[in-house]
Enzyme design. Structure first.
Site, PDB file in Angstrom:
ATOM      1  CG  HIS B 200      -3.666  -4.596   5.138  1.00  0.00           C
ATOM      2  ND1 HIS B 200      -4.572  -5.592   4.842  1.00  0.00           N
ATOM      3  CD2 HIS B 200      -3.389  -3.969   3.987  1.00  0.00           C
ATOM      4  CE1 HIS B 200      -4.826  -5.539   3.533  1.00  0.00           C
ATOM      5  NE2 HIS B 200      -4.129  -4.566   2.999  1.00  0.00           N
ATOM      6  CB  THR B 236      -0.494  15.146   6.997  1.00  0.00           C
ATOM      7  OG1 THR B 236      -0.676  16.519   6.704  1.00  0.00           O
ATOM      8  CG2 THR B 236       0.019  14.977   8.413  1.00  0.00           C
ATOM      9  CB  CYS B 323      -8.450  -6.774  -4.869  1.00  0.00           C
ATOM     10  SG  CYS B 323      -7.574  -6.033  -3.501  1.00  0.00           S
TER      11      CYS B 323
END
Lengths: 402, 383
Positions: B200, B236, B323
């Site tokens: 991203h 997955t 963050c």
């Protein structure tokens, strides 16, 4: 000034007399195929060797695929200089400086193939060696065990300087020995057998027996991926995928289980021979190793081999499993080969196969059903796909996403 | 809207979203399933892996897909430290790392690992020699950020890597999250064993990332379960996200080569003009910094106030790293560079994407020029 050529040497070819031109042409073609990602690089034949003009391609990257081309004994990065001693000196110095690797000691090995050049090989050694010594620090000459040999070849059209050499794969150029039909199962052995056949100059086609739904799509994909890998070492490889389900079912229904494996192998060989003949191919190859499994005892080979007159190359016949695994790791097929998808050999394999089948018994068992029509049908419905650069089954839908 | 917080995240490109949508709707099989849709999904993922590998100059099998930068950093750091803890428990990093690196090391310290923090100079730059000096016999991992996420300083990763290559028993990791689009490392030449990227940050989708793990480097995994990603990361695979990330990086490379230094000029243009604003001090070094990050302090102002004021004008910048920006703490990076508490407490970060234009920068400058003097006066009076 930088490395702008790759000098390619080929050993064994020189011994081959009349075939030489053909061999050189094949080798040139194979080199071109291997480096086709570098469109401005040009391959030229000269005096028992080849020269790749890099034309601004990255030398390290062009060298990478050359390591896989059979028929090369070694190759080196080279710099070209006009036949003028000052320029030769400077070129040799640059070649030395730009060479990657240990170079505390060196020797110059000049060869004046172009006799009108006024300085002899011996004198050139001294002049060039002196020039390198006076322009470097902590570097000395060692004529017996140098870290690096600076080769200077003075030829009519120019002087080439090389430092060090990279070992090639050896062998003979793929295609010089004609074509063989490889029986490719998807296991560890058969891709290695194909690789070794290519090493001796064989061009490959491959045949694979597919038994849907007993063998699944991934088992087939695995074989396609292996075929794709084999194209790295020569040129395109054509894969024949044989629909084998009906014949396997018929064997299962008609043949006593302890001879089922032997008969299945004989059927595979009949089909392979037929496809080979259709393709004008004069020999088969497989991954058999003497005594490895029940089907590979001498008695088994004797009985199975009965159904064909074509020579069967068995490059692995005297190898231990471990030796085969080592090669398969080296050529990169191992991780694909060990993926756990069953092939047609394992799926119907009875547990009580005879290890010493007899020809007469096998023939008698085969009389139990009309196998020829199954063989013909399998051959007729075989699917043929060619792998190799520019041949990949492109999946436009997927490529568009990327 | 003028979006200048591209170091926090970028807007996914339309083409990337199209890819995501098509991959998610047409190739929804689980790549580990035996059936046809499973095989198709696996094939697509493999193609994406090959494409990403060729852009990063790695081998396809050297890429472990993750959920993003934080996971990749944690996997690299904890994975190496834990795997090799019997051989040594000393680790080396810098004082200017992203929180996902810093906190991972703090966690390891609590397990008894010994961590050396290499300092930086006033430009936020690490001296490769100091990194080498920090290495001990029992060092198993060195982790150094490539492009600093707050001030944009580029660390000499290749030189550090070259020095560390002499210590074959340790592994070298770099957090390449901010560099991947604008200052790409050639992983075949940079002597790095592990490298983090995040989708991203280059117009891919959130929740996608990768950890380059050089052939022959083994680590303990954070997630246990299936054998996906060579068992380094069970779960997955996010096939559409992975495919979209490959596409986004390919487009980034194209844009970078078309950009021809435009962003660097834009950065210099902005830095020059910021310096002229009364009360502004630029923290980003003019040389040796990435073309897309500019950090500037207004020591007389609270940075949140300025961010609010700009947002009111539809211009979006951030205070330090996303963050950590919700915490009312001064920037650890600016403090580590020795630029003082005041500058550390008043920094804002402006970060570009390939789509940032001159007009947008001029709009930002216009607002700053007209409002900062007034705001400084008001806030100055408060004191």
């Amino acid at each position: 000034m930088r490395y702008d050529h790759i000098l390619v040497r080929y050993g064994e070819l020189a011994l081959k007399g009349k075939n030489r031109t053909e061999f050189e042409n094949k080798l040139k073609r194979n080199i071109q195929y291997a480096i086709q990602d570098f469109p401005t690089a040009k391959v030229k034949k000269t005096y028992g060797r080849m020269m790749i003009e890099l034309n601004n391609e990255n030398p390290e990257k062009v060298m990478e695929p050359l390591k896989h081309v059979f028929g090369l004994s070694s190759f080196s990065l080279a710099m070209k200089s006009p036949n003028e001693i000052e320029q030769i000196k400077e070129t040799a110095l640059q070649a030395f400086l730009q060479h990657d690797g240990k170079k505390r000691t060196f020797k110059v090995n000049a060869r004046r193939a172009f006799k009108p050049f006024p300085i002899s090989s011996q004198e050139a050694n001294q002049i060039i060696g002196g020039h390198i010594l006076s322009n470097t620090e902590d570097v000395t000459v060692d004529v017996h065990h140098p870290d690096i040999e600076v080769n200077v070849e003075i030829r009519e059209q120019g002087t080439y300087v090389t430092c060090g050499r990279v070992e090639g794969s050896g062998g003979l150029p793929v295609g010089t020995a004609g074509k063989v039909m490889l029986m490719l199962s998807g296991g560890i052995d058969s891709p290695v057998a194909g690789y070794l056949a290519m090493k001796r100059g064989a061009e490959l086609e491959a045949v694979h027996f597919h038994s849907p739904p007993y063998t699944n799509e991934r088992a087939r994909k695995k074989v396609e991926d292996l075929t794709e890998m084999l194209t790295t070492f020569g040129g395109p490889v054509t894969l024949h995928v044989v629909p084998f389900t009906e014949l396997q079912k018929a064997i299962h229904a008609n043949i006593h289980s302890n001879y089922a494996m032997t008969i299945m192998r004989r059927m595979m060989l009949r089909i392979t021979e037929q496809i080979a003949e259709n393709r004008n191919i004069k020999a088969l190859a497989n991954g058999e190793s003497l005594g490895q499994v029940a089907s590979q005892t001498l008695e088994s080979m004797h009985t199975i081999n009965e159904v064909t007159n074509l020579p069967i190359l068995r490059p692995l016949v005297t190898m231990d499993k471990q030796e085969v695994i080592e090669i398969s790791e080296k050529i990169g097929t191992y991780p694909i080969s060990i993926l756990p998808y069953e092939d047609c050999c394992t799926i119907f394999l009875p547990t009580n196969s005879v290890t010493k089948p007899r020809r007469d018994k096998a023939s008698r068992f085969e009389e139990a059903f009309e196998f020829q029509s199954y063989v013909e049908e399998a051959v007729a419905n075989t699917e043929t796909i060619t792998f190799g650069r520019g041949q990949q089954k492109t999946n436009q839908d997927m490529d568009d996403l990327l | 809207m003028v979006y200048l917080d591209n170091s926090a995240t970028t807007k996914p490109w339309t083409e990337v979203l199209d890819t995501f949508y098509k991959a998610a709707s047409s190739y929804y099989g689980n790549p580990s399933s035996l059936h046809h849709p499973g095989l198709e999904a696996e094939t697509l993922m493999q193609k994406a892996r090959e494409s990403l590998a060729s852009l990063l100059h790695t081998k396809p099998e050297e890429l472990v897909y993750t959920s993003g930068g934080t996971e990749s950093n944690n996997l690299a750091i904890k994975g190496i430290a834990m795997k090799h803890r019997d051989r040594g428990q000393h680790l080396v990093t810098s004082t200017v790392e992203h929180p996902s690196v810093k906190e991972a090391f703090l966690e390891l310290e609590s397990f008894g690992f010994d961590v050396t923090y290499v300092p930086v100079d006033a430009r936020g730059r690490i001296d490769p020699e100091e990194v080498e000096n920090a290495v001990r016999e029992d060092t198993t991992l060195v982790s150094i950020i490539h492009v600093n996420n707050e001030i944009g300083t580029i660390q000499p990763i290749e030189e550090i890597g070259r020095r560390l290559a002499r210590y074959p028993k340790l592994y070298f990791h770099t957090d390449h999250v901010q560099g991947a689009a604008h200052v790409p490392l050639d992983l075949s030449q940079s002597f790095v064993d592990l490298c983090t990227i995040s989708g991203h940050k280059f117009h891919g989708l959130k929740g996608t990332g990768a950890l380059y793990t050089k052939q022959g480097v083994y680590l303990s995994s954070l997630f246990h379960g299936g054998t996906q990603e060579q068992a380094a990361r069970a779960g997955t695979e996010n096939v559409p996200g992975i495919v979209a990330m490959s596409k986004a990086l390919r487009m980034s490379r194209e844009k970078q080569s078309d950009d021809k230094g435009r962003l660097s000029s834009l950065k210099e243009y902005l830095m020059e003009r910021l310096q002229k604003i009364d009360g502004a001090i630029v923290n980003t070094p003019i040389y040796g910094s990435a073309p897309h990050i500019i950090n500037v302090s207004f020591p007389e102002m609270k940075p949140e106030v300025l961010v609010q004021e700009l947002t009111r004008h539809s211009i979006h910048v951030s205070t330090k790293s996303a963050c950590s920006s919700k915490l009312q703490e001064p920037s650890a990076v600016i403090k580590a560079a020795g630029l003082g508490e005041k500058r550390a407490a008043s920094a804002i970060r402006i970060s570009f994407s390939f789509d940032t234009t001159q007009e947008e920068i001029d709009r930002l400058l216009a607002v700053l020029n007209s409002n900062v003097p007034e705001m400084q006066k008001v806030m100055g009076e408060k004191k």
